[in-house]
Write a protein that holds these residues in place. Sequence first.
Motif, PDB file in Angstrom:
ATOM      1  N   PRO A  39      34.691  17.882 132.187  1.00  0.00           N
ATOM      2  CA  PRO A  39      35.974  17.423 132.419  1.00  0.00           C
ATOM      3  C   PRO A  39      36.579  16.108 131.274  1.00  0.00           C
ATOM      4  O   PRO A  39      37.768  16.199 130.986  1.00  0.00           O
ATOM      5  N   GLU A  40      35.710  15.087 131.156  1.00  0.00           N
ATOM      6  CA  GLU A  40      36.133  14.251 130.306  1.00  0.00           C
ATOM      7  C   GLU A  40      36.254  14.528 128.792  1.00  0.00           C
ATOM      8  O   GLU A  40      36.939  14.193 128.252  1.00  0.00           O
ATOM      9  N   GLU A  41      35.117  15.140 128.179  1.00  0.00           N
ATOM     10  CA  GLU A  41      35.191  15.699 127.027  1.00  0.00           C
ATOM     11  C   GLU A  41      36.436  16.757 126.963  1.00  0.00           C
ATOM     12  O   GLU A  41      37.181  16.916 126.012  1.00  0.00           O
ATOM     13  N   ALA A  42      36.521  17.535 128.023  1.00  0.00           N
ATOM     14  CA  ALA A  42      37.887  18.632 127.901  1.00  0.00           C
ATOM     15  C   ALA A  42      38.795  17.971 127.839  1.00  0.00           C
ATOM     16  O   ALA A  42      39.823  18.279 126.966  1.00  0.00           O
ATOM     17  N   LEU A  43      39.281  16.991 128.665  1.00  0.00           N
ATOM     18  CA  LEU A  43      40.621  16.078 128.712  1.00  0.00           C
ATOM     19  C   LEU A  43      40.823  15.460 127.271  1.00  0.00           C
ATOM     20  O   LEU A  43      41.801  15.315 126.718  1.00  0.00           O
ATOM     21  N   ARG A  44      39.715  14.633 126.989  1.00  0.00           N
ATOM     22  CA  ARG A  44      39.633  13.937 125.492  1.00  0.00           C
ATOM     23  C   ARG A  44      40.087  14.873 124.474  1.00  0.00           C
ATOM     24  O   ARG A  44      40.922  14.757 123.401  1.00  0.00           O
ATOM     25  N   SER A  45      39.395  16.234 124.487  1.00  0.00           N
ATOM     26  CA  SER A  45      39.701  17.261 123.752  1.00  0.00           C
ATOM     27  C   SER A  45      41.286  17.765 123.663  1.00  0.00           C
ATOM     28  O   SER A  45      41.948  17.990 122.495  1.00  0.00           O
ATOM     29  N   VAL A  46      41.816  17.946 124.866  1.00  0.00           N
ATOM     30  CA  VAL A  46      43.293  18.448 124.894  1.00  0.00           C
ATOM     31  C   VAL A  46      44.132  17.343 124.503  1.00  0.00           C
ATOM     32  O   VAL A  46      45.142  17.717 123.770  1.00  0.00           O
ATOM     33  N   ILE A  47      44.005  15.882 124.808  1.00  0.00           N
ATOM     34  CA  ILE A  47      44.722  14.958 124.309  1.00  0.00           C
ATOM     35  C   ILE A  47      44.603  14.831 122.682  1.00  0.00           C
ATOM     36  O   ILE A  47      45.822  14.879 122.101  1.00  0.00           O
ATOM     37  N   GLY A  48      43.303  14.781 122.147  1.00  0.00           N
ATOM     38  CA  GLY A  48      43.343  14.858 120.616  1.00  0.00           C
ATOM     39  C   GLY A  48      44.052  16.055 120.002  1.00  0.00           C
ATOM     40  O   GLY A  48      44.905  15.917 118.901  1.00  0.00           O
ATOM     41  N   HIS A  49      43.810  17.150 120.387  1.00  0.00           N
ATOM     42  CA  HIS A  49      44.317  18.440 120.176  1.00  0.00           C
ATOM     43  C   HIS A  49      45.894  18.136 119.978  1.00  0.00           C
ATOM     44  O   HIS A  49      46.831  18.627 119.208  1.00  0.00           O
ATOM     45  N   ASN A  50      46.613  17.783 121.182  1.00  0.00           N
ATOM     46  CA  ASN A  50      47.863  17.730 121.386  1.00  0.00           C
ATOM     47  C   ASN A  50      48.466  16.632 120.152  1.00  0.00           C
ATOM     48  O   ASN A  50      49.606  16.942 119.467  1.00  0.00           O
ATOM     49  N   PHE A  51      47.700  15.583 120.130  1.00  0.00           N
ATOM     50  CA  PHE A  51      48.012  14.359 119.156  1.00  0.00           C
ATOM     51  C   PHE A  51      48.130  15.076 117.676  1.00  0.00           C
ATOM     52  O   PHE A  51      49.285  14.885 117.160  1.00  0.00           O
ATOM     53  N   ASP A  52      47.018  15.917 117.497  1.00  0.00           N
ATOM     54  CA  ASP A  52      46.739  16.441 115.927  1.00  0.00           C
ATOM     55  C   ASP A  52      47.757  17.505 115.716  1.00  0.00           C
ATOM     56  O   ASP A  52      48.393  17.569 114.577  1.00  0.00           O
ATOM     57  N   TYR A  53      48.269  18.265 116.904  1.00  0.00           N
ATOM     58  CA  TYR A  53      49.133  19.209 116.629  1.00  0.00           C
ATOM     59  C   TYR A  53      50.437  18.898 116.417  1.00  0.00           C
ATOM     60  O   TYR A  53      51.164  19.237 115.165  1.00  0.00           O
ATOM     61  N   HIS A  54      50.802  17.735 116.970  1.00  0.00           N
ATOM     62  CA  HIS A  54      52.227  17.237 116.826  1.00  0.00           C
ATOM     63  C   HIS A  54      52.178  16.644 115.299  1.00  0.00           C
ATOM     64  O   HIS A  54      53.169  16.824 114.739  1.00  0.00           O
ATOM     65  N   PHE A  55      51.134  15.827 115.100  1.00  0.00           N
ATOM     66  CA  PHE A  55      51.219  15.222 113.726  1.00  0.00           C
ATOM     67  C   PHE A  55      51.263  16.224 112.482  1.00  0.00           C
ATOM     68  O   PHE A  55      51.884  15.910 111.688  1.00  0.00           O
ATOM     69  N   GLU A  56      50.218  17.497 112.546  1.00  0.00           N
ATOM     70  CA  GLU A  56      50.393  18.537 111.686  1.00  0.00           C
ATOM     71  C   GLU A  56      51.144  19.298 111.724  1.00  0.00           C
ATOM     72  O   GLU A  56      51.672  20.150 110.933  1.00  0.00           O
ATOM     73  N   HIS A  57      52.349  19.326 112.796  1.00  0.00           N
ATOM     74  CA  HIS A  57      53.200  20.273 112.769  1.00  0.00           C
ATOM     75  C   HIS A  57      54.700  19.590 113.273  1.00  0.00           C
ATOM     76  O   HIS A  57      55.260  19.776 114.262  1.00  0.00           O
ATOM     77  N   PRO A  58      55.438  18.701 112.118  1.00  0.00           N
ATOM     78  CA  PRO A  58      56.394  17.995 112.347  1.00  0.00           C
ATOM     79  C   PRO A  58      57.465  18.757 112.738  1.00  0.00           C
ATOM     80  O   PRO A  58      58.509  18.471 113.489  1.00  0.00           O
ATOM     81  N   GLU A  59      57.560  20.046 112.150  1.00  0.00           N
ATOM     82  CA  GLU A  59      58.473  21.225 112.435  1.00  0.00           C
ATOM     83  C   GLU A  59      58.817  21.415 113.728  1.00  0.00           C
ATOM     84  O   GLU A  59      59.868  21.678 114.260  1.00  0.00           O
TER      85      GLU A  59
END
Length: 171
Positions: free
Chosen positions: A46-66
């Motif tokens: 759970p902790e690793e999963a949630l950290r990964s979801v948050i990090g993915h979301n942050f990275d996705y937004h940053f890498e896809h400003p469109e």
Amino acid sequence: EQTASSKRMIYYYFGGKEELYRAVLERAYVRIRAQEQDAHFEDLQPEEALRSVIGHNFDYHFEHPEFVRLVMNENVHHGEHIAQIEGLKQRNQSAIEQLRVILDKGVAQGVFRAGIDPVDLHTTISALSFYNVSNRHTFQHNFGVDFAAPAVRARRREQIIQCVMDWVKQG
């Protein structure tokens, strides 16, 4: 030009300018949801999963400003186009279900507190990730902080992960 086609032909293929816009909007949402599903975050602890979801979301937004611009634009239009995309609302539920599974596992293991709504969690993660892209230029102008600078980006990513983790953790 590269396809030796005209705007009119593209609009014809999609049925018009608004239909093309809706197709682009739909593809943007489908792409982020597919990446989330393909990562199988819910299979992690759970902790690793949630950290990964948050990090993915942050990275996705940053890498896809469109994606951020499309979402902002759609909100300017009061969601009129997204409401016309058949099945998109249901497909977006995958993000909520993934968080629900992670939260339930975390509660069962005693690492997350009970009562967190996965929609609230998704909202918080998205809002914190979105801001760094949507307000990058005004924030830099007003405060001299460039969210795109590697050190700033890494620090913001970890701050957001830590904020959300602190909110969901037990005790």
